[in-house]
Structure formats: structure tokens, C-alpha cells
Scaffold this motif. Structure first.
Motif, PDB file in Angstrom:
ATOM      1  N   LYS A   1     -51.395   1.463 -54.619  1.00 50.59           N
ATOM      2  CA  LYS A   1     -52.122   2.536 -55.285  1.00 50.59           C
ATOM      3  C   LYS A   1     -53.624   2.457 -54.985  1.00 50.59           C
ATOM      4  O   LYS A   1     -54.186   1.389 -54.784  1.00 50.59           O
ATOM      5  CB  LYS A   1     -51.908   2.474 -56.793  1.00 50.59           C
ATOM      6  CG  LYS A   1     -50.455   2.711 -57.212  1.00 50.59           C
ATOM      7  CD  LYS A   1     -50.026   4.146 -56.915  1.00 50.59           C
ATOM      8  CE  LYS A   1     -48.612   4.419 -57.423  1.00 50.59           C
ATOM      9  NZ  LYS A   1     -48.215   5.829 -57.167  1.00 50.59           N
TER      10      LYS A   1
ATOM     11  N   THR B   1     -55.649   4.757 -64.945  1.00 53.39           N
ATOM     12  CA  THR B   1     -54.726   5.519 -65.783  1.00 53.39           C
ATOM     13  C   THR B   1     -54.462   4.790 -67.097  1.00 53.39           C
ATOM     14  O   THR B   1     -54.035   3.636 -67.116  1.00 53.39           O
ATOM     15  CB  THR B   1     -53.392   5.753 -65.057  1.00 53.39           C
ATOM     16  OG1 THR B   1     -53.638   6.444 -63.826  1.00 53.39           O
ATOM     17  CG2 THR B   1     -52.447   6.582 -65.927  1.00 53.39           C
TER      18      THR B   1
ATOM     19  N   ARG C   1     -52.717  -5.658 -64.213  1.00 58.78           N
ATOM     20  CA  ARG C   1     -52.314  -4.308 -63.802  1.00 58.78           C
ATOM     21  C   ARG C   1     -51.971  -4.220 -62.316  1.00 58.78           C
ATOM     22  O   ARG C   1     -51.263  -3.311 -61.886  1.00 58.78           O
ATOM     23  CB  ARG C   1     -53.444  -3.314 -64.108  1.00 58.78           C
ATOM     24  CG  ARG C   1     -53.689  -3.117 -65.590  1.00 58.78           C
ATOM     25  CD  ARG C   1     -54.875  -2.196 -65.823  1.00 58.78           C
ATOM     26  NE  ARG C   1     -54.670  -0.851 -65.302  1.00 58.78           N
ATOM     27  CZ  ARG C   1     -53.988   0.104 -65.925  1.00 58.78           C
ATOM     28  NH1 ARG C   1     -53.402  -0.155 -67.087  1.00 58.78           N
ATOM     29  NH2 ARG C   1     -53.861   1.303 -65.384  1.00 58.78           N
TER      30      ARG C   1
ATOM     31  N   ASP D   1     -56.065   5.452 -59.223  1.00 59.82           N
ATOM     32  CA  ASP D   1     -54.884   5.269 -60.070  1.00 59.82           C
ATOM     33  C   ASP D   1     -55.012   4.065 -60.999  1.00 59.82           C
ATOM     34  O   ASP D   1     -54.264   3.940 -61.966  1.00 59.82           O
ATOM     35  CB  ASP D   1     -53.640   5.091 -59.183  1.00 59.82           C
ATOM     36  CG  ASP D   1     -53.407   6.295 -58.286  1.00 59.82           C
ATOM     37  OD1 ASP D   1     -53.477   7.424 -58.803  1.00 59.82           O
ATOM     38  OD2 ASP D   1     -53.171   6.096 -57.086  1.00 59.82           O
ATOM     39  N   PHE D   2     -55.947   3.188 -60.696  1.00 58.88           N
ATOM     40  CA  PHE D   2     -56.089   1.963 -61.471  1.00 58.88           C
ATOM     41  C   PHE D   2     -56.472   2.248 -62.923  1.00 58.88           C
ATOM     42  O   PHE D   2     -56.110   1.487 -63.829  1.00 58.88           O
ATOM     43  CB  PHE D   2     -57.165   1.074 -60.814  1.00 58.88           C
ATOM     44  CG  PHE D   2     -57.401  -0.225 -61.512  1.00 58.88           C
ATOM     45  CD1 PHE D   2     -56.569  -1.318 -61.280  1.00 58.88           C
ATOM     46  CD2 PHE D   2     -58.450  -0.378 -62.418  1.00 58.88           C
ATOM     47  CE1 PHE D   2     -56.777  -2.529 -61.920  1.00 58.88           C
ATOM     48  CE2 PHE D   2     -58.666  -1.581 -63.064  1.00 58.88           C
ATOM     49  CZ  PHE D   2     -57.825  -2.656 -62.812  1.00 58.88           C
TER      50      PHE D   2
ATOM     51  N   LEU E   1     -48.401  -3.861 -61.035  1.00 63.27           N
ATOM     52  CA  LEU E   1     -47.793  -2.605 -61.467  1.00 63.27           C
ATOM     53  C   LEU E   1     -48.204  -1.424 -60.598  1.00 63.27           C
ATOM     54  O   LEU E   1     -47.668  -0.323 -60.755  1.00 63.27           O
ATOM     55  CB  LEU E   1     -48.178  -2.306 -62.928  1.00 63.27           C
ATOM     56  CG  LEU E   1     -47.878  -3.405 -63.951  1.00 63.27           C
ATOM     57  CD1 LEU E   1     -48.395  -2.995 -65.320  1.00 63.27           C
ATOM     58  CD2 LEU E   1     -46.375  -3.674 -64.002  1.00 63.27           C
ATOM     59  N   LEU E   2     -49.169  -1.665 -59.692  1.00 68.41           N
ATOM     60  CA  LEU E   2     -49.717  -0.562 -58.892  1.00 68.41           C
ATOM     61  C   LEU E   2     -49.681  -0.892 -57.405  1.00 68.41           C
ATOM     62  O   LEU E   2     -50.711  -0.867 -56.719  1.00 68.41           O
ATOM     63  CB  LEU E   2     -51.162  -0.286 -59.329  1.00 68.41           C
ATOM     64  CG  LEU E   2     -51.365   0.088 -60.801  1.00 68.41           C
ATOM     65  CD1 LEU E   2     -52.845   0.048 -61.158  1.00 68.41           C
ATOM     66  CD2 LEU E   2     -50.789   1.469 -61.085  1.00 68.41           C
TER      67      LEU E   2
ATOM     68  N   ASP F   1     -53.856  -3.619 -54.674  1.00 68.84           N
ATOM     69  CA  ASP F   1     -53.138  -4.875 -54.469  1.00 68.84           C
ATOM     70  C   ASP F   1     -53.601  -5.622 -53.240  1.00 68.84           C
ATOM     71  O   ASP F   1     -53.095  -6.715 -52.928  1.00 68.84           O
ATOM     72  CB  ASP F   1     -51.627  -4.629 -54.393  1.00 68.84           C
ATOM     73  CG  ASP F   1     -51.241  -3.638 -53.318  1.00 68.84           C
ATOM     74  OD1 ASP F   1     -52.147  -2.971 -52.759  1.00 68.84           O
ATOM     75  OD2 ASP F   1     -50.038  -3.504 -53.040  1.00 68.84           O
TER      76      ASP F   1
END
Length: 371
Positions: free
Chosen positions: A145, A152, A138, A149-150, A141-142, A175
Motif C-alpha cells: 500500500k 485510514t 499497521r 493508505d497508511f 496489514l498494508l 512495507d
């Protein structure tokens, strides 16, 4: 003082369906198990069963959140697993509840875990390696963030933040965290530990643990100490898991007892001896047993009436019904050959049309005589 009116009901067979101690706010007071003990029955220690858990430091921000999980009850003193349950966990302002928590608490009664803890697995369908890989996948993709938000699409945001804190990960963009962070997070999600637990009391218990030992009744639930007397349902030492099993036990034991009671009444009765019946009847004026200490009258059920004159009788007068009567001689039977009288375990109006003729009388307050 409120007035109490009593009346003796005589029957050849009596089925006591009087519940246990759970849910006193609905009207039960534990009379069934106390009365079973008065009859000489062996009682197993009573404890609240299928109840929620209070934690030493509840996270009140999670109150009301539900999540599917596997709950493992641990005994920290003996370093062993006591029970494992799957289902939905509910976070409350005092601790943990839900269908995967309450059954796990059942083995923590007398003789169970002395220092219990619960370990939650919020991703029971994945092992820790697969969950670590899912979390790591994931991250690309973030970009940039925040940890909030992780989660979601994975967990409730509040629950995710609490789990992130339990893993002791820093509040940084996801990240920027090292790869090892996702294994730490996966381990926390699979082994979220809650300590300092205390089972909630009778008000939140769904059923009663302990009660009249099953060794005291026959397979048809007849009390071995008094032929014709039956105990069924929650009064007995039998507690099932969530999912209707305790209702099934109550209905099934009641049906079995009722069938056996009816069957026993079809057997030929001995020829009554009126003189002997009067002689041994402590309530009869001509009885030889009317001496101090020999008359044993037990209040089977009582209803407190408001001060003042007795209220008019009606089918909807609130009452608690219950009975325990030994089989009397045929000459002493009144109206009906058997009675099936129950004691509602919730505050409700008792409709006498639900009971056989033996229960339909001007007064519905019952006493009983035992040997």
C-alpha cells in the motif's frame, strides 16, 4: 458632512459597557478604551486576543481540515514553552486556528514571545514510544500500500500526507520502509513545528487584550477617579480563554456594577444647594465657569446621520449608545436616579425599551460632563 445631534443626559450613576477593539466589522471602534483613557484611567497596551495565526508558508491544501491536538506555544528566542492548550486545531488557507490555537496566542501579546512557534501533537493520548509501536503494527496489514493508505482510520488523508512530507519519508509502499521510519514519523506527529507566525488582527480576534487597568476600578467596578462611574466587560484589562469565559466576565462584571450602583443610590443624598449648582454648572447661562478652557464636554457616543433633515425617531433607529457622566447633584438629576446605558459592539438596532427612562429620550445621542 453627516450631521451629528447631541443631547446631555444627567444621572447619578453610569455603567459603561462599551466593549473593546475586537471585531470592528461588527460595529465596534474601540471607543470604550479611548474614553476610559480620556477620563484619566491607566490603559494597558491593547492587542488582538484569542485570534488565529498566520504562518509564513501556509499549506493551503489543508484549508478547512480540523483535528484534535495539543498545541504548544514556544518562544524560539528564549528557548522556552509559553503555553500549552488542548482541543481542536483548524487548518486554514493562511495558517492555524481553532480552540487550541487561539488561547495559546493570548500570552504572545505585549511582553510575550517575540519569535513564537507552535508545536502540534496530533496524538496527545499516546506517548512517542506507544505511537511508534502503533505505526509499526499497521505495516503488516498494508502490504504494497501507498503512504496515502497508511492513514485510514487515523487522520484525514490530506493531513496524513502533509505529516508524511514533514517527516521527510519517501513515497514508497509502506512495507518497504525500514523500522526506523516509524519512530521518525511518530516524532513528527508529536512535534509538528510551525514557525514564522504572526497573530491575525482585530477582525479575527474574539476579544481585546489589554484595556483599562483593573487597578483603576474597585471590586464593584466603580472607576476610582469618578465615583458613580463604572467600567465593565471587555473595556477592562481582563481576557479569558475560549469556552464562554469572556461572556461570563462581561455579564458578571455588569451585574456587580449594576447592583453596586443601585445600592449607592439608596444612601441619603446631601441637601441640594440650587445657587451653588448653577454657579458651578458650565452649561448654565448664569454659571461662573463659562470661560474658555473650563467647559469640558466630551462626546460619549455619537451616531452619524445621513445628510439632510434628521430622520424620524423610532425604537429601531440604528445607534451606538454609551455614556460617562459623573454623579450630579440631586437638583440636576433628570427623571431617573440612575441609568444603565450600553454601547452594542455589533451593528444592530438599539431598542430603547431595553434601557431605563434616562435613556428613553427624543434623541439618543449622548454627551457628558466630567470634572
Amino acid at each position: 458632512m453627516p450631521r451629528v445631534r447631541t443631547q446631555t443626559l444627567r444621572a447619578d450613576a453610569v455603567i459603561c459597557a462599551m466593549g473593546g477593539n475586537a471585531g470592528p466589522q461588527f460595529g465596534t471602534d474601540g471607543f470604550g478604551t479611548r474614553f476610559a483613557a480620556q477620563c484619566g484611567g491607566k490603559l494597558e497596551p491593547l492587542y488582538p486576543c484569542l485570534t488565529a495565526l498566520q504562518t509564513a508558508k501556509p499549506n493551503r491544501s489543508l484549508a478547512g481540515i480540523r483535528a484534535k491536538a495539543a498545541a504548544t506555544l514556544l518562544d524560539l528566542d528564549r528557548h522556552c514553552t509559553v503555553a500549552v492548550e488542548n482541543g481542536e486545531v483548524q487548518f486554514t488557507d493562511y495558517g492555524l486556528s481553532g480552540i487550541c490555537i487561539m488561547p495559546a496566542v493570548r500570552p504572545s501579546g505585549p511582553g510575550g514571545a517575540k519569535r513564537p512557534a507552535v508545536e502540534l501533537d496530533l496524538f496527545p493520548m499516546l506517548d512517542e514510544t506507544a505511537l511508534t509501536a502503533l505505526f509499526a503494527a499497521r505495516v503488516p496489514l498494508l502490504p504494497g500500500k501507498a503512504p496515502a493508505d497508511f492513514w485510514t482510520g487515523l487522520l484525514n488523508p490530506k493531513l496524513g500526507r502533509a505529516l508524511w512530507a514533514a517527516a521527510k519519508l519517501p513515497e514508497k509502499p509502506v512495507d518497504t520502509l525500514p523500522d526506523a521510519a516509524w519512530q521518525v514519523l511518530a516524532n513528527a506527529a508529536k512535534h509538528w513545528l510551525f514557525e514564522g507566525l504572526t497573530p491575525c488582527g482585530w477582525k479575527q480576534a474574539q476579544t481585546t487584550g489589554g484595556g483599562l487597568s483593573l487597578t483603576e476600578v474597585t471590586p464593584s467596578f466603580q472607576f476610582k477617579g469618578c465615583p458613580g462611574l463604572y467600567f465593565v466587560g471587555e473595556t477592562l484589562d481582563c481576557a479569558g480563554s475560549c469556552g464562554g469565559f469572556n461572556l461570563h466576565w462581561a455579564f458578571g462584571s455588569g451585574i456587580a456594577a449594576g447592583r453596586d450602583a443601585v445600592h449607592s443610590l439608596k444612601r441619603p443624598a446631601p441637601k441640594p444647594n440650587k445657587k451653588e449648582a448653577i454657579k458651578n454648572d458650565p452649561l448654565h447661562p448664569a454659571s461662573d465657569r463659562q470661560t474658555a478652557g473650563t467647559e469640558r464636554v466630551i462626546f460619549v457616543s455619537d451616531t452619524l446621520v445621513s445628510p439632510g433633515p434628521p430622520p424620524p425617531e423610532s425604537p429601531t433607529t440604528p445607534t451606538r449608545l454609551g455614556s460617562i457622566i459623573r454623579p450630579l447633584k440631586v437638583s440636576e438629576s433628570a427623571q431617573a436616579r440612575s441609568s444603565f446605558i450600553t454601547a452594542p459592539t455589533s451593528t444592530m438596532a438599539a431598542n430603547t425599551s431595553l434601557y431605563p427612562a434616562a435613556a428613553r429620550s427624543p434623541s439618543r445621542y449622548t454627551t457628558a460632563r466630567v470634572p
